[in-house]
Design an enzyme around this catalytic site. Sequence first.
Site, PDB file in Angstrom:
ATOM      1  N   ASP A  13      -2.625   3.403  -2.861  1.00  0.00           N
ATOM      2  CA  ASP A  13      -2.345   4.706  -2.901  1.00  0.00           C
ATOM      3  C   ASP A  13      -1.723   4.820  -2.514  1.00  0.00           C
ATOM      4  O   ASP A  13      -1.945   5.800  -1.797  1.00  0.00           O
ATOM      5  CB  ASP A  13      -4.079   5.362  -3.360  1.00  0.00           C
ATOM      6  CG  ASP A  13      -4.436   5.264  -4.480  1.00  0.00           C
ATOM      7  OD1 ASP A  13      -3.897   4.220  -6.013  1.00  0.00           O
ATOM      8  OD2 ASP A  13      -5.803   4.795  -4.417  1.00  0.00           O
ATOM      9  N   LYS A  16       3.029   4.305  -3.966  1.00  0.00           N
ATOM     10  CA  LYS A  16       4.599   3.449  -4.387  1.00  0.00           C
ATOM     11  C   LYS A  16       5.111   3.871  -5.815  1.00  0.00           C
ATOM     12  O   LYS A  16       5.980   3.986  -5.792  1.00  0.00           O
ATOM     13  CB  LYS A  16       3.778   1.939  -4.556  1.00  0.00           C
ATOM     14  CG  LYS A  16       3.057   1.616  -3.119  1.00  0.00           C
ATOM     15  CD  LYS A  16       1.899   0.270  -3.084  1.00  0.00           C
ATOM     16  CE  LYS A  16       1.078   0.553  -4.074  1.00  0.00           C
ATOM     17  NZ  LYS A  16      -0.027   1.454  -3.496  1.00  0.00           N
ATOM     18  N   GLY A  40      -2.517   1.756 -10.340  1.00  0.00           N
ATOM     19  CA  GLY A  40      -2.452   3.319 -10.836  1.00  0.00           C
ATOM     20  C   GLY A  40      -1.498   3.879  -9.712  1.00  0.00           C
ATOM     21  O   GLY A  40      -1.606   4.122  -8.736  1.00  0.00           O
ATOM     22  N   HIS A  41       0.251   4.063 -10.808  1.00  0.00           N
ATOM     23  CA  HIS A  41       0.639   4.593  -9.717  1.00  0.00           C
ATOM     24  C   HIS A  41       0.958   5.669 -10.347  1.00  0.00           C
ATOM     25  O   HIS A  41       2.254   5.403 -11.955  1.00  0.00           O
ATOM     26  CB  HIS A  41       1.685   2.941  -9.945  1.00  0.00           C
ATOM     27  CG  HIS A  41       1.575   2.516  -9.101  1.00  0.00           C
ATOM     28  ND1 HIS A  41       3.013   0.934  -8.762  1.00  0.00           N
ATOM     29  CD2 HIS A  41       0.867   1.771  -8.332  1.00  0.00           C
ATOM     30  CE1 HIS A  41       2.118   0.232  -7.941  1.00  0.00           C
ATOM     31  NE2 HIS A  41       0.455   0.808  -7.513  1.00  0.00           N
ATOM     32  N   THR A  42       1.109   7.312 -10.154  1.00  0.00           N
ATOM     33  CA  THR A  42       1.913   8.090 -10.509  1.00  0.00           C
ATOM     34  C   THR A  42       3.200   8.119  -9.725  1.00  0.00           C
ATOM     35  O   THR A  42       3.671   8.243  -9.071  1.00  0.00           O
ATOM     36  CB  THR A  42       1.320   9.194  -9.278  1.00  0.00           C
ATOM     37  OG1 THR A  42      -0.570   8.664  -9.995  1.00  0.00           O
ATOM     38  CG2 THR A  42       1.400  10.405 -10.549  1.00  0.00           C
ATOM     39  N   GLN A 224      -1.293  -2.400  -4.731  1.00  0.00           N
ATOM     40  CA  GLN A 224      -2.071  -2.188  -3.391  1.00  0.00           C
ATOM     41  C   GLN A 224      -2.139  -2.309  -2.578  1.00  0.00           C
ATOM     42  O   GLN A 224      -0.767  -1.185  -2.825  1.00  0.00           O
ATOM     43  CB  GLN A 224      -3.353  -3.534  -4.721  1.00  0.00           C
ATOM     44  CG  GLN A 224      -4.690  -4.126  -4.547  1.00  0.00           C
ATOM     45  CD  GLN A 224      -3.519  -4.338  -6.173  1.00  0.00           C
ATOM     46  OE1 GLN A 224      -2.868  -5.834  -6.569  1.00  0.00           O
ATOM     47  NE2 GLN A 224      -3.552  -3.327  -7.403  1.00  0.00           N
TER      48      GLN A 224
HETATM   49  P1  GDP Z   1       0.354   4.398  -5.575  1.00  0.00           P
HETATM   50  O1  GDP Z   1      -0.771   3.622  -6.208  1.00  0.00           O
HETATM   51  O2  GDP Z   1       0.881   4.208  -4.276  1.00  0.00           O
HETATM   52  O3  GDP Z   1       1.769   4.466  -7.025  1.00  0.00           O
HETATM   53  O4  GDP Z   1      -0.350   6.011  -5.213  1.00  0.00           O
HETATM   54  P2  GDP Z   1      -1.116   6.720  -6.217  1.00  0.00           P
HETATM   55  O5  GDP Z   1      -0.354   7.069  -7.683  1.00  0.00           O
HETATM   56  O6  GDP Z   1      -2.452   6.031  -6.783  1.00  0.00           O
HETATM   57  O7  GDP Z   1      -1.466   7.782  -5.725  1.00  0.00           O
HETATM   58  C1  GDP Z   1       0.221   8.802  -4.529  1.00  0.00           C
HETATM   59  C2  GDP Z   1      -0.713  10.125  -5.366  1.00  0.00           C
HETATM   60  O8  GDP Z   1      -0.085  11.542  -4.373  1.00  0.00           O
HETATM   61  C3  GDP Z   1      -0.426  10.689  -6.407  1.00  0.00           C
HETATM   62  O9  GDP Z   1      -1.082  11.343  -7.128  1.00  0.00           O
HETATM   63  C4  GDP Z   1       0.998  10.903  -6.011  1.00  0.00           C
HETATM   64  O10 GDP Z   1       1.636  12.123  -6.925  1.00  0.00           O
HETATM   65  C5  GDP Z   1       0.466  11.991  -4.932  1.00  0.00           C
HETATM   66  N1  GDP Z   1       1.994  11.798  -4.513  1.00  0.00           N
HETATM   67  C6  GDP Z   1       2.864  11.434  -3.134  1.00  0.00           C
HETATM   68  N2  GDP Z   1       3.714  11.600  -2.919  1.00  0.00           N
HETATM   69  C7  GDP Z   1       3.034  12.463  -2.639  1.00  0.00           C
HETATM   70  C8  GDP Z   1       4.107  13.226  -1.492  1.00  0.00           C
HETATM   71  O11 GDP Z   1       4.344  13.689  -0.945  1.00  0.00           O
HETATM   72  N3  GDP Z   1       2.597  14.391  -1.384  1.00  0.00           N
HETATM   73  C9  GDP Z   1       2.230  14.798  -2.565  1.00  0.00           C
HETATM   74  N4  GDP Z   1       1.219  16.217  -2.015  1.00  0.00           N
HETATM   75  N5  GDP Z   1       1.582  14.207  -2.724  1.00  0.00           N
HETATM   76  C10 GDP Z   1       2.167  12.838  -3.108  1.00  0.00           C
HETATM   77  P1  IMO Z   2      -2.652   0.754  -6.275  1.00  0.00           P
HETATM   78  O1  IMO Z   2      -1.853  -0.333  -6.757  1.00  0.00           O
HETATM   79  C1  IMO Z   2      -6.598   1.452  -3.870  1.00  0.00           C
HETATM   80  C2  IMO Z   2      -9.754  -1.490  -4.795  1.00  0.00           C
HETATM   81  C3  IMO Z   2     -10.457  -0.994  -5.583  1.00  0.00           C
HETATM   82  C4  IMO Z   2     -11.994  -2.199  -4.569  1.00  0.00           C
HETATM   83  C5  IMO Z   2     -10.833  -3.557  -4.407  1.00  0.00           C
HETATM   84  C6  IMO Z   2     -11.105  -4.769  -5.292  1.00  0.00           C
HETATM   85  O2  IMO Z   2      -2.441   1.758  -7.530  1.00  0.00           O
HETATM   86  O3  IMO Z   2      -2.290   1.275  -4.769  1.00  0.00           O
HETATM   87  P2  IMO Z   2     -10.300  -5.071  -8.321  1.00  0.00           P
HETATM   88  O4  IMO Z   2      -9.974  -4.450  -9.243  1.00  0.00           O
HETATM   89  O5  IMO Z   2      -8.466  -5.449  -7.546  1.00  0.00           O
HETATM   90  O6  IMO Z   2     -11.752  -6.347  -7.783  1.00  0.00           O
HETATM   91  O7  IMO Z   2     -10.933  -4.060  -6.565  1.00  0.00           O
HETATM   92  O8  IMO Z   2      -9.604  -3.701  -4.596  1.00  0.00           O
HETATM   93  N1  IMO Z   2      -8.389  -1.919  -5.419  1.00  0.00           N
HETATM   94  C7  IMO Z   2      -7.730  -0.398  -5.395  1.00  0.00           C
HETATM   95  N2  IMO Z   2      -7.954   0.333  -4.715  1.00  0.00           N
HETATM   96  N3  IMO Z   2      -5.331   1.609  -5.403  1.00  0.00           N
HETATM   97  C8  IMO Z   2      -5.148   0.195  -5.824  1.00  0.00           C
HETATM   98  O9  IMO Z   2      -4.383   0.193  -6.508  1.00  0.00           O
HETATM   99  C9  IMO Z   2      -6.106  -0.686  -6.055  1.00  0.00           C
HETATM  100  N4  IMO Z   2      -6.872  -2.009  -6.304  1.00  0.00           N
HETATM  101  C10 IMO Z   2      -7.594  -2.596  -6.167  1.00  0.00           C
HETATM  102  O10 IMO Z   2     -10.659  -0.059  -5.410  1.00  0.00           O
HETATM  103  O11 IMO Z   2     -12.284  -1.781  -3.095  1.00  0.00           O
HETATM  104 MG    MG Z   3      -2.293   3.734  -6.925  1.00  0.00          MG
END
Ligand code: GDP
Ligand code: IMO
Ligand code: MG
Length: 429
Positions: A13, A16, A40-42, A224
């Site tokens: 998170d 990415k 979960g990629h936002t 991840q």
């Molecule tokens: P990922 O799994 O690495 O793609 O990240 P996630 O999408 O799970 O979580 C990142 C969160 O931070 C999302 O809600 C994005 O919209 C938000 N985000 C990404 N870059 C920035 C930033 O520079 N500032 C802020 N405030 N939010 C950001």
């Molecule tokens: P992105 O790509 C954050 C964590 C789970 C748990 C552990 C194992 O959005 O960064 P699993 O379901 O993979 O067997 O769970 O890994 N986990 C993540 N945490 N971001 C993720 O993906 C994750 N994918 C798995 O919360 O601790």
């Molecule tokens: Mg994520």
Amino acid sequence: MSNIVIVGTQWGDEGKGKMVDLLSEHADYVVRFQGGNNAGHTMVVNGKKIISHLVPSGILQKKKCFIGNGVVVDPVVLLDEIDYLTENKIDVSPAMLKISNRAHMIMPYHRHVDAARELKKGDKKIGTTGRGIGPCYEDKATRRGIRFADFLEPDLFKDKVRTILEEKNFYFKNYFNTTTIDPEEVIDLYLKLGERLIPYIDDVSLALAGGMNAGKKILFEGAQGSHLDIDHGTYPFVTSSNTVAGNATCGAGVGPGSLNEIFGIVKAYTTRVGGGPFPTELFDETGDRLQEKGAEFGATTGRRRRCGWLDSIVLKSAARLNGLTGLIITKLDVLDGLDELKICTGYEYQGNIITDFPPSIKILEDCTPVYETHPGWSENISGIRNYDDLPENTRKYLKRLEEISGVGIKIVSVGPERDATIIREGVFN
Ligand code: GDP
Ligand code: IMO
Ligand code: MG
């Protein structure tokens, strides 16, 4: 732009999705190589938020997307995601998305095992996403998995499902004390899903090789984070795949020489969702502030993310494990207004200072972080687009991250929107 691998340097998170979406503009192909719909990629573009779990984040930029052999794919989730993206006027036709014929399929019994195992573990649970990721990789390793190519041979598919469920149902009934699964129901449902998915199936390795020969540039999208890696992470509190950059080769079917740049995404502080050690976790007001200002809720499960200070041990080891050639700092705006910032420089354990990750969870849990303190900044940096316009204290904090990792910063993100980004000179040369 050359071929770039994007990986998370922490526990996932890091942002990415936003960065892959942004950088996709300069790529021809975007490829997922590991993980599954635990990710979960936002992406946020023109105020609209799109979350993808399986389809690569290059799809918004209309780039050809691939799901490599190293990904575990739940056909139900993939079809839902294709429908969701299509409703949002994004083209996810088979011309735009290909799934490796060698990718393993997440089956209903994988989700069932995941849930039953976590329940049985009680307070020792991993805190998985419950998506069946681990059990699917487990069947892959024990050579009983079902692959997308099996959709093309229905008799083989049926035979495999019936055989594997014989064993799984024994466990469900006698070990987990839970409900069993009817193989015929699974077969009927999945062969129907297969009809829709067959046009998407391809030999991804061959397609990528053909593309590279024709001069196409590839962006590899990690899921991840480096410390959730099954070998190098905080085992057993990890996911079930290799999340580090090297796996882009095995998981996509390309040779190591095709990876030119490795960019590590570093959230300006640290978060973790699920169980497991997190030495710099904050349980105070500052932790709550990061959680609230950073809107730190899981994009997949909606769980509240644990928050803490940046950890140099985490960053330094991610630089080594991935061979990072560039850093991308995200969510720097979330630190606006803090009087001071801390960076963990080592862990104190039984009177000694540790500066590298110990393999023992027990030791990690008994470590106390040692911090250096940096002055914060009061300015709102979310509107800044030039590196030199950042407040002096912000630049000092960033410089410290470069010193710790030994890697230069290429991009800084100051907001969730695609354009809330500072790109340093020379990134696309
Ligand atoms: P990922 O799994 O690495 O793609 O990240 P996630 O999408 O799970 O979580 C990142 C969160 O931070 C999302 O809600 C994005 O919209 C938000 N985000 C990404 N870059 C920035 C930033 O520079 N500032 C802020 N405030 N939010 C950001
Ligand atoms: P992105 O790509 C954050 C964590 C789970 C748990 C552990 C194992 O959005 O960064 P699993 O379901 O993979 O067997 O769970 O890994 N986990 C993540 N945490 N971001 C993720 O993906 C994750 N994918 C798995 O919360 O601790
Ligand atoms: Mg994520």
